[in-house]
Write an enzyme that holds these catalytic residues in place. Structure first.
Site, PDB file in Angstrom:
ATOM      1  N   ARG A 195       0.836  -1.206   0.000  1.00 57.47           N
ATOM      2  CA  ARG A 195       0.000   0.000   0.000  1.00 57.47           C
ATOM      3  C   ARG A 195       0.869   1.253   0.000  1.00 57.47           C
ATOM      4  NH1 ARG A 195      -4.424   1.154   4.695  1.00 57.47           N
ATOM      5  NH2 ARG A 195      -2.685   0.481   5.996  1.00 57.47           N
ATOM      6  N   GLU A 253     -13.063  -2.924  16.738  1.00 57.82           N
ATOM      7  CA  GLU A 253     -12.655  -1.710  16.003  1.00 57.82           C
ATOM      8  C   GLU A 253     -13.932  -1.057  15.500  1.00 57.82           C
ATOM      9  OE1 GLU A 253      -9.202  -1.840  13.323  1.00 57.82           O
ATOM     10  OE2 GLU A 253     -10.506  -0.978  11.793  1.00 57.82           O
TER      11      GLU A 253
HETATM   12  C1  3EB Z   1      -4.869   1.226  14.350  1.00 57.40           C
HETATM   13  O1  3EB Z   1      -5.299   2.277  14.849  1.00 57.40           O
HETATM   14  C2  3EB Z   1      -5.847   0.098  14.243  1.00 57.40           C
HETATM   15  O2  3EB Z   1      -4.286  -0.152   8.063  1.00 57.40           O
HETATM   16  O3  3EB Z   1      -5.850   0.990   7.058  1.00 57.40           O
HETATM   17  C3  3EB Z   1      -7.253   1.187  11.832  1.00 57.40           C
HETATM   18  C4  3EB Z   1      -7.639   1.890  10.687  1.00 57.40           C
HETATM   19  C5  3EB Z   1      -6.257   0.253  11.740  1.00 57.40           C
HETATM   20  C6  3EB Z   1      -7.011   1.657   9.473  1.00 57.40           C
HETATM   21  C7  3EB Z   1      -5.339   0.495   8.080  1.00 57.40           C
HETATM   22  C8  3EB Z   1      -5.639   0.021  10.501  1.00 57.40           C
HETATM   23  C9  3EB Z   1      -6.016   0.713   9.388  1.00 57.40           C
HETATM   24  O4  3EB Z   1      -3.698   1.073  13.991  1.00 57.40           O
HETATM   25  C10 3EB Z   1      -5.838  -0.565  12.921  1.00 57.40           C
END
Ligand code: 3EB
Length: 329
Positions: free
Chosen positions: A145, A321
Site C-alpha cells: 500500500r 474496532e
Molecule cells: C490502528 O489504529 C488500528 O491499516 O488501514 C485502523 C484503521 C487500523 C485503518 C489500516 C488500521 C487501518 O492502527 C488498525
C-alpha cells in the site's frame, strides 16, 4: 451531500435508488439487489445481528452515472465518486504485490476522473493476521500500500485518506473507496501517534491512513477511520472487550471534537454518526454492544442504525474496532 444508509435494498426509495454510488453487502446475501451489479461489492463478513439491515448504501446528491475509467468501474455524481477493485493475490504474485496493483489501479482511475481526492478506503484483507514468509500478512499489505501511494505521488503520511483494514476469509483482496472533487482536511488524534509514524516494531512500512478526513463542501461529512483501543502506539486492555470499547470511544470523541473545532461549531455529535463495529469474537458481541449503547445512548439513531460485523482486526490483541461517518447538522 453524501448519505450513508443501512438498508435492505428492497426498502430503498426510488428517488434514492437513482443516487446510489455504491453498495457494500455483508453476510450471506441471497437476494439480488436492483442495483447495477458493477456498483455492488459483496464482502463475506457475517452480520452479528440478523435483525439489522444487510447492505451499506452510499448515496450521492444527484443521480449517479457509472463509468469505466482506466479499467476500474466507478459511479459518480460529479462531486463524489465510489468504486472498488478486487485482486486475486495468487495471480498478482502475493498480497504485497496485490495491494500495490490494487492501489495503482485506483489511483489511475482517480487521476482520470473529476474526483481525484480520495476521502476513505476500506481494505478487506484475506487472512489478515496470518504469518507469511516471516511477516504478518497485514504488514505485507502495508508495504504494498505505501509503495503504491509513493509511486503515484499521493500523500502517504500527513494528508493521507481515512481507512480501515479488516480481515476476511475471502480469496481476493477487496478495496472500496470514496473520492471527491475537493480535497478533504485530514484529522489526527492527539491521544494516538499517527499510524503513518508508528515505530518499526509494527512492521517495516507504516500503515497509510489518517485518523479521519473531513470533506468540507456544503454539508461537511466526517469519515472516521477504523478506531481501536490504542493510546500512543500501544494496544490497551488486552482481553477486555468492554474496556477496549470504552477506550475506543475516548478516541472517537476526541476526533469528533477536533472536527467540530475545525468547523468552528458543534455540528457533529457521537449520537448522530453512522457506525460499523467490527467484532473479533462473536462471543464478545453482548459486552461490546452494551458499552456501545452506553456511549451513544441506548435509544439514539446511532444505536438503532449501527451494524455489527464479525471481522478480524489488524492487531491480534484488538477485540473491537469501530468506524463512523457523519454529516454535519
Ligand atoms: C490502528 O489504529 C488500528 O491499516 O488501514 C485502523 C484503521 C487500523 C485503518 C489500516 C488500521 C487501518 O492502527 C488498525
Amino acid at each position: 451531500m453524501l448519505r450513508r444508509l443501512f438498508a435492505h435494498s428492497a426498502h430503498l426509495e426510488r428517488a434514492d435508488a437513482a443516487c446510489v454510488l455504491g453498495t457494500v453487502c455483508f453476510g450471506a446475501v441471497t437476494e439480488r439487489s436492483q442495483q447495477d451489479p458493477r456498483l455492488e461489492l459483496r464482502i463475506p463478513l457475517d452480520l452479528l445481528d440478523n435483525e439489522r439491515p444487510c447492505a451499506d448504501f452510499w448515496l450521492g446528491a444527484a443521480p449517479a452515472r457509472v463509468e469505466r475509467i482506466a479499467g476500474v468501474d466507478v459511479a459518480t455524481d460529479g462531486e463524489l465518486l465510489f468504486g472498488w477493485v478486487q485482486i486475486d493475490e495468487r495471480a498478482a504474485g502475493g498480497l504485497r504485490e496485490a495491494a500495490r496493483q490494487a492501489y495503482a489501479a485506483i489511483f489511475g482511475a482517480l487521476d482520470g476522473s473529476q474526483c481525484v481526492h480520495p476521502l476513505r478506503f476500506w481494505n478487506y484483507v484475506p487472512r489478515i493476521n496470518q504469518p507469511q514468509d516471516g511477516l504478518e500478512r497485514y504488514r505485507h499489505f502495508n508495504i504494498g500500500r505505501q509503495e503504491a501511494f509513493l509511486a503515484a505521488q499521493r500523500a502517504a503520511f500527513a494528508g493521507a485518506p481515512a481507512a480501515c483494514a479488516i480481515g476476511t476469509e475471502a480469496d481476493k483482496l477487496a478495496i472500496s473507496f470514496l473520492a471527491a472533487k475537493d480535497a478533504p482536511t485530514s484529522i489526527e488524534n492527539p491521544r494516538q501517534i499517527s499510524a503513518y509514524h508508528y515505530p518499526s516494531e509494527y512492521g517495516p512500512r507504516t500503515p497509510t491512513f489518517s485518523r479521519a478526513t473531513l470533506a468540507r463542501k456544503s454539508r461537511p461529512t466526517l469519515f472516521i477511520s477504523g478506531t481501536a483501543s490504542i493510546v500512543g502506539h500501544s494496544s490497551l486492555h488486552p482481553g477486555d472487550p468492554t474496556a477496549q470499547t470504552a477506550e475506543t470511544f475516548v478516541n472517537l470523541r476526541t476526533l469528533v471534537e477536533s472536527a467540530n473545532t475545525k468547523l468552528a461549531r458543534s455540528a457533529l455529535a457521537l449520537e448522530r454518526l453512522v457506525y460499523t463495529v467490527y467484532v473479533r469474537h462473536a462471543a464478545d458481541l453482548a459486552l461490546i454492544r452494551k458499552q456501545f449503547a452506553l456511549e451513544v445512548g441506548e435509544h439514539s439513531a446511532a444505536a438503532l442504525n449501527a451494524t455489527f460485523l464479525r471481522g478480524d482486526i489488524c492487531r491480534a490483541e484488538l477485540l473491537v474496532e469501530i468506524e463512523a461517518t457523519g454529516t454535519a447538522a
